[in-house]
Scaffold this motif. Sequence first.
Motif, short mmCIF file in Angstrom:
data_model
loop_
_atom_site.label_atom_id
_atom_site.label_comp_id
_atom_site.label_asym_id
_atom_site.label_seq_id
_atom_site.Cartn_x
_atom_site.Cartn_y
_atom_site.Cartn_z
N ALA A 196 0.83 -1.21 0.00
CA ALA A 196 0.00 0.00 0.00
C ALA A 196 0.86 1.25 0.00
CB ALA A 196 -0.93 -0.01 1.21
N LEU A 197 1.94 1.25 0.79
CA LEU A 197 2.84 2.40 0.82
C LEU A 197 3.55 2.57 -0.52
CD1 LEU A 197 4.30 4.68 2.34
CD2 LEU A 197 5.97 2.97 3.08
N TRP A 198 4.02 1.46 -1.10
CA TRP A 198 4.70 1.52 -2.39
C TRP A 198 3.76 2.10 -3.44
CZ3 TRP A 198 3.37 -1.10 -6.90
CH2 TRP A 198 4.27 -0.96 -7.95
N ARG A 199 2.51 1.65 -3.44
CA ARG A 199 1.52 2.15 -4.42
C ARG A 199 1.31 3.64 -4.27
NH1 ARG A 199 -3.75 2.91 -4.02
NH2 ARG A 199 -4.97 2.87 -5.92
N GLN A 200 1.20 4.12 -3.02
CA GLN A 200 1.02 5.55 -2.79
C GLN A 200 2.23 6.36 -3.25
OE1 GLN A 200 -1.64 7.42 -1.80
NE2 GLN A 200 -2.71 5.48 -2.13
N VAL A 201 3.44 5.87 -2.97
CA VAL A 201 4.66 6.56 -3.39
C VAL A 201 4.71 6.65 -4.91
CG1 VAL A 201 7.19 6.38 -3.48
CG2 VAL A 201 5.99 6.06 -1.32
N VAL A 202 4.43 5.53 -5.59
CA VAL A 202 4.46 5.52 -7.05
C VAL A 202 3.38 6.44 -7.61
CG1 VAL A 202 4.13 4.07 -9.09
CG2 VAL A 202 5.52 3.26 -7.21
N LEU A 203 2.19 6.41 -7.04
CA LEU A 203 1.11 7.29 -7.51
C LEU A 203 1.49 8.76 -7.37
CD1 LEU A 203 -2.19 5.61 -6.30
CD2 LEU A 203 -1.64 6.32 -8.63
#
Length: 124
Positions: A36-43
């Motif tokens: 979830a954190l990785w997805r937010q950073v990439v977004l």
Amino acid sequence: MSCRVGSTSSAPEGLWHWLGSIPHWIYPTALRRDGALWRQVVLWISGICLMVAVTGFWIGVLRLRWRRRYVGGAFTPYRGWMAWHHIAGLVGGMFVLTWMFSGWLSLNPGEYFAVRGPTRDMAV
């Protein structure tokens, strides 16, 4: 941290391999463990980069003159290689922007494309 491609890679080559894959693709192991954190950073990073690309493309469009041409009848204020860079940036920019935008949408920002109702598994 070693990302050597072959046994003949030197230390500087290993560093370039690491720089080309780990930070560029945002794959540090500590960040990648938390999906979830990785997805937010990439977004967020890709969203900011998308806005910067749109801004650069828009500035390139604003520099064009179709009616009141520049000196010599050119529709770009640049000459030589800079004119080619300007036009290639606008043509390539259309491709790059649609590619970046589709990639950004594939991460489902805001979960707008998430299934809202019961799935087939829930109904059975």
